[in-house]
Design a protein around this motif. Structure first.
Motif, PDB file in Angstrom:
ATOM      1  N   ASN A  22       0.840  -1.191   0.000  1.00  0.00           N
ATOM      2  CA  ASN A  22       0.000   0.000   0.000  1.00  0.00           C
ATOM      3  C   ASN A  22       0.873   1.237   0.000  1.00  0.00           C
ATOM      4  OD1 ASN A  22       0.705   0.486   2.852  1.00  0.00           O
ATOM      5  ND2 ASN A  22      -0.626  -1.283   3.243  1.00  0.00           N
ATOM      6  N   ALA A  23       0.221   2.401   0.073  1.00  0.00           N
ATOM      7  CA  ALA A  23       0.951   3.666  -0.053  1.00  0.00           C
ATOM      8  C   ALA A  23       1.921   3.902   1.102  1.00  0.00           C
ATOM      9  CB  ALA A  23      -0.033   4.828  -0.143  1.00  0.00           C
ATOM     10  N   SER A  24       1.676   3.296   2.264  1.00  0.00           N
ATOM     11  CA  SER A  24       2.537   3.523   3.422  1.00  0.00           C
ATOM     12  C   SER A  24       3.789   2.655   3.419  1.00  0.00           C
ATOM     13  CB  SER A  24       1.749   3.266   4.706  1.00  0.00           C
ATOM     14  OG  SER A  24       1.437   1.890   4.833  1.00  0.00           O
ATOM     15  N   THR A  25       3.872   1.684   2.522  1.00  0.00           N
ATOM     16  CA  THR A  25       5.026   0.787   2.475  1.00  0.00           C
ATOM     17  C   THR A  25       6.240   1.510   1.912  1.00  0.00           C
ATOM     18  OG1 THR A  25       3.542  -1.092   2.098  1.00  0.00           O
ATOM     19  CG2 THR A  25       5.881  -1.431   1.645  1.00  0.00           C
ATOM     20  N   ASP A  26       7.353   1.413   2.612  1.00  0.00           N
ATOM     21  CA  ASP A  26       8.592   2.029   2.154  1.00  0.00           C
ATOM     22  C   ASP A  26       9.140   1.247   0.962  1.00  0.00           C
ATOM     23  OD1 ASP A  26      10.997   3.346   1.848  1.00  0.00           O
ATOM     24  OD2 ASP A  26      11.978   2.303   3.517  1.00  0.00           O
ATOM     25  N   THR A  27       9.250   1.905  -0.175  1.00  0.00           N
ATOM     26  CA  THR A  27       9.823   1.275  -1.364  1.00  0.00           C
ATOM     27  C   THR A  27      11.001   2.088  -1.899  1.00  0.00           C
ATOM     28  OG1 THR A  27       8.182   2.407  -2.781  1.00  0.00           O
ATOM     29  CG2 THR A  27       7.661   0.168  -2.039  1.00  0.00           C
ATOM     30  N   TYR A  28      11.619   2.879  -1.036  1.00  0.00           N
ATOM     31  CA  TYR A  28      12.759   3.694  -1.463  1.00  0.00           C
ATOM     32  C   TYR A  28      14.064   2.944  -1.184  1.00  0.00           C
ATOM     33  CZ  TYR A  28      14.926   8.111  -2.804  1.00  0.00           C
ATOM     34  OH  TYR A  28      15.629   9.084  -3.460  1.00  0.00           O
ATOM     35  N   PHE A  29      14.191   1.745  -1.737  1.00  0.00           N
ATOM     36  CA  PHE A  29      15.416   0.959  -1.594  1.00  0.00           C
ATOM     37  C   PHE A  29      15.426  -0.131  -2.651  1.00  0.00           C
ATOM     38  CE2 PHE A  29      12.224  -1.188   0.870  1.00  0.00           C
ATOM     39  CZ  PHE A  29      12.492  -2.538   0.752  1.00  0.00           C
ATOM     40  N   MET A  30      16.559  -0.856  -2.716  1.00  0.00           N
ATOM     41  CA  MET A  30      16.710  -1.950  -3.677  1.00  0.00           C
ATOM     42  C   MET A  30      16.903  -3.270  -2.943  1.00  0.00           C
ATOM     43  SD  MET A  30      19.195  -0.442  -6.673  1.00  0.00           S
ATOM     44  CE  MET A  30      20.654  -0.495  -5.623  1.00  0.00           C
ATOM     45  N   LEU A  31      16.551  -4.345  -3.616  1.00  0.00           N
ATOM     46  CA  LEU A  31      16.819  -5.699  -3.131  1.00  0.00           C
ATOM     47  C   LEU A  31      17.837  -6.351  -4.052  1.00  0.00           C
ATOM     48  CD1 LEU A  31      13.207  -6.968  -2.286  1.00  0.00           C
ATOM     49  CD2 LEU A  31      14.967  -6.253  -0.671  1.00  0.00           C
ATOM     50  N   ALA A  32      18.975  -6.718  -3.476  1.00  0.00           N
ATOM     51  CA  ALA A  32      20.016  -7.418  -4.233  1.00  0.00           C
ATOM     52  C   ALA A  32      20.172  -8.828  -3.669  1.00  0.00           C
ATOM     53  CB  ALA A  32      21.340  -6.660  -4.157  1.00  0.00           C
ATOM     54  N   ARG A  33      20.959  -9.651  -4.349  1.00  0.00           N
ATOM     55  CA  ARG A  33      21.168 -11.033  -3.893  1.00  0.00           C
ATOM     56  C   ARG A  33      22.287 -11.080  -2.861  1.00  0.00           C
ATOM     57  NH1 ARG A  33      20.809 -15.213  -8.849  1.00  0.00           N
ATOM     58  NH2 ARG A  33      22.014 -16.360  -7.273  1.00  0.00           N
ATOM     59  N   TYR A  34      21.993 -11.728  -1.745  1.00  0.00           N
ATOM     60  CA  TYR A  34      22.972 -11.816  -0.663  1.00  0.00           C
ATOM     61  C   TYR A  34      24.217 -12.581  -1.097  1.00  0.00           C
ATOM     62  CZ  TYR A  34      25.101 -13.084   3.812  1.00  0.00           C
ATOM     63  OH  TYR A  34      25.981 -13.271   4.854  1.00  0.00           O
ATOM     64  N   ASP A  35      24.049 -13.662  -1.856  1.00  0.00           N
ATOM     65  CA  ASP A  35      25.220 -14.453  -2.242  1.00  0.00           C
ATOM     66  C   ASP A  35      26.201 -13.628  -3.081  1.00  0.00           C
ATOM     67  OD1 ASP A  35      23.557 -14.241  -4.409  1.00  0.00           O
ATOM     68  OD2 ASP A  35      23.509 -16.375  -4.893  1.00  0.00           O
ATOM     69  N   THR A  36      25.674 -12.719  -3.889  1.00  0.00           N
ATOM     70  CA  THR A  36      26.544 -11.868  -4.696  1.00  0.00           C
ATOM     71  C   THR A  36      27.299 -10.870  -3.825  1.00  0.00           C
ATOM     72  OG1 THR A  36      25.025 -12.017  -6.578  1.00  0.00           O
ATOM     73  CG2 THR A  36      26.592 -10.192  -6.587  1.00  0.00           C
ATOM     74  N   ILE A  37      26.597 -10.192  -2.944  1.00  0.00           N
ATOM     75  CA  ILE A  37      27.227  -9.191  -2.073  1.00  0.00           C
ATOM     76  C   ILE A  37      28.206  -9.853  -1.119  1.00  0.00           C
ATOM     77  CG2 ILE A  37      26.801  -7.401  -0.352  1.00  0.00           C
ATOM     78  CD1 ILE A  37      25.749  -6.718  -3.140  1.00  0.00           C
ATOM     79  N   ASN A  38      27.807 -10.971  -0.523  1.00  0.00           N
ATOM     80  CA  ASN A  38      28.650 -11.642   0.464  1.00  0.00           C
ATOM     81  C   ASN A  38      29.935 -12.160  -0.153  1.00  0.00           C
ATOM     82  OD1 ASN A  38      28.957 -12.703   3.233  1.00  0.00           O
ATOM     83  ND2 ASN A  38      28.821 -14.711   2.233  1.00  0.00           N
ATOM     84  N   ALA A  39      29.866 -12.677  -1.374  1.00  0.00           N
ATOM     85  CA  ALA A  39      31.061 -13.219  -2.026  1.00  0.00           C
ATOM     86  C   ALA A  39      32.058 -12.128  -2.416  1.00  0.00           C
ATOM     87  CB  ALA A  39      30.660 -14.025  -3.261  1.00  0.00           C
ATOM     88  N   ALA A  40      31.554 -10.928  -2.708  1.00  0.00           N
ATOM     89  CA  ALA A  40      32.428  -9.874  -3.230  1.00  0.00           C
ATOM     90  C   ALA A  40      32.967  -8.943  -2.153  1.00  0.00           C
ATOM     91  CB  ALA A  40      31.664  -9.051  -4.271  1.00  0.00           C
ATOM     92  N   ARG A  41      32.330  -8.848  -1.001  1.00  0.00           N
ATOM     93  CA  ARG A  41      32.775  -7.866  -0.017  1.00  0.00           C
ATOM     94  C   ARG A  41      34.048  -8.305   0.687  1.00  0.00           C
ATOM     95  NH1 ARG A  41      28.035  -8.072   4.638  1.00  0.00           N
ATOM     96  NH2 ARG A  41      27.872 -10.341   4.866  1.00  0.00           N
ATOM     97  N   ALA A  42      34.801  -7.309   1.139  1.00  0.00           N
ATOM     98  CA  ALA A  42      36.123  -7.584   1.711  1.00  0.00           C
ATOM     99  C   ALA A  42      36.050  -7.981   3.180  1.00  0.00           C
ATOM    100  CB  ALA A  42      37.013  -6.353   1.549  1.00  0.00           C
ATOM    101  N   ARG A  43      35.043  -7.520   3.897  1.00  0.00           N
ATOM    102  CA  ARG A  43      34.962  -7.831   5.333  1.00  0.00           C
ATOM    103  C   ARG A  43      33.527  -8.193   5.720  1.00  0.00           C
ATOM    104  NH1 ARG A  43      33.129  -3.161   7.939  1.00  0.00           N
ATOM    105  NH2 ARG A  43      33.192  -1.257   6.657  1.00  0.00           N
TER     106      ARG A  43
END
Length: 379
Positions: free
Chosen positions: A179-200
């Protein structure tokens, strides 16, 4: 001439005065609608609830939790679904253009929070098509001018293993929110991609999202989850979505109290201004009211006429203020957390009618009780 036409013409007999009154009423209801929309959007009055729990690090929301906690939480029989998220703050092009990314497992987030975010099976399938795919919230997509299939680059505080801070994604879909009150000002990415690439902070998350089973008390389940990790190095604090949002805002101020004081001051001011103006308007028309009584207007009709004039001014001014508030939430609502919900509209209408009747009651009683002789003497 109908009774309504007579009421409307009396209300607007001095157009400049009527316009100023309507403008004042409109400003008061614009203030109320915007502040109520802020509370509805920021505190989750319309969207956030107690049926969804967030598990955070007890020492601070920005501190990570081990990914291994997932299985222990999921093993509880009262947990219907559990998901996890790692937050990645960044910006697009310039540092002021902040974008928030949540790294999630597509299937898990759909099971735990899919209904609230409006995640359909098609969107989940699109997110799973490639490791660089993301789903973008409608509010963020409109603010940035993004579309499905577009490749975007986000410069993040999260550093990659190769030392880079630039993350490249392809927009696989846009989610709308329930509905209109739901926060949609963000993105959803895949955890496996972020976790594999991050340094820490590999194999850690920022929070777990838990949906209790039907009929299970969220408070009891929250206490039980925290008890699981009471003696661990990373203790947890489990709160409902609504509790977290309210606690977050209370760190800065008691927003609800501030809003109530501001709105009350605006309404008391407009009440006094309108009441004084209507009393003066009735005194101006004493002779006219006397003539109407001679012509057969009953006391009840005289009272209804004056009350109707006040309600007309409040209705015209309030409608203008609410319309401006609605336009403001459509234009800047996503960035400032404004949600002009049906409950805000209904409360505004109720307050509008109440103030209109309260303001017009004393002038209407004076007009109703005015003796005909006294009315003619005022000529």
């Amino acid at each position: 001439m109908t009774f309504f036409q007579l009421m409307r013409r009396n209300a607007c007999r001095k157009r400049f005065r009527a316009t100023l009154l309507m403008f004042s009423v409109g400003i008061a209801f614009l203030i109320y609608a915007l502040t109520a929309s802020f509370l509805g959007g920021s505190q989750g009055a319309a969207g956030a609830g107690d049926n969804l729990l967030g598990v955070f690090n007890k020492s601070g929301r920005g501190l990570p939790l081990p990914f291994a906690y997932l299985n222990r939480i999921a093993a509880d029989g009262d947990v219907a679904a559990v998901a996890y998220t790692a937050r990645m703050r960044g910006f697009v092009e310039v540092e002021k253009n902040v974008v928030m990314t949540s790294a999630v497992d597509p299937r898990s987030i759909a099971a735990a929070n899919g209904d609230e975010l409006g995640l359909t099976s098609a969107l989940i399938a699109a997110l799973e098509e490639g490791r660089d795919r993301v789903l973008v919230g409608r509010a963020l997509a409109e603010a940035q001018g993004w579309s499905v299939g577009q490749r975007i680059s986000v410069t993040s505080q999260l550093i990659k293993a190769d030392g880079s801070r630039d993350w490249s994604f392809v927009i696989a879909g846009i989610f709308e929110g329930a509905n209109a009150s739901t926060d949609t000002y963000f993105m959803l990415a895949r955890y496996d991609t972020i976790n594999a690439a991050r340094a820490r902070d590999k194999d850690t998350v920022d929070a777990f999202v838990v949906r209790p089973r039907q009929g299970v008390s969220p408070g009891v389940l929250a206490a039980r989850i925290d008890a699981l990790f009471a003696n661990s190095a990373a203790q947890t604090r489990t709160q409902s979505e609504k509790q977290f949002l309210e606690a977050f805002l209370r760190q800065f101020a008691d927003v609800g109290l501030i809003v109530s004081l501001v709105v009350s001051a605006a309404f008391v001011t407009i009440l006094m201004i309108t009441l004084n103006t209507m009393l003066f308007a009735v005194r101006e028309r004493s002779f006219e009211i006397g003539v109407m009584k001679v012509l057969g207007f009953s006391q009840g009709r005289i009272m209804t006429l004056v009350l109707g004039e006040t309600l007309f001014i409040f209705a015209a001014g309030g409608a203008g203020g609410l319309l401006l508030a609605r336009l403001a939430t459509l234009l800047i609502g996503p960035e400032f957390g404004l949600a002009f919900s049906l409950s805000v509209l209904l409360k505004s209408v109720a307050i509008l009618a109440g103030l209109g009747l309260l303001t017009g009651l004393l002038p209407a009683l004076n007009a109703m009780r005015l003796p005909i002789v006294n009315a003619f003497r005022s000529r």
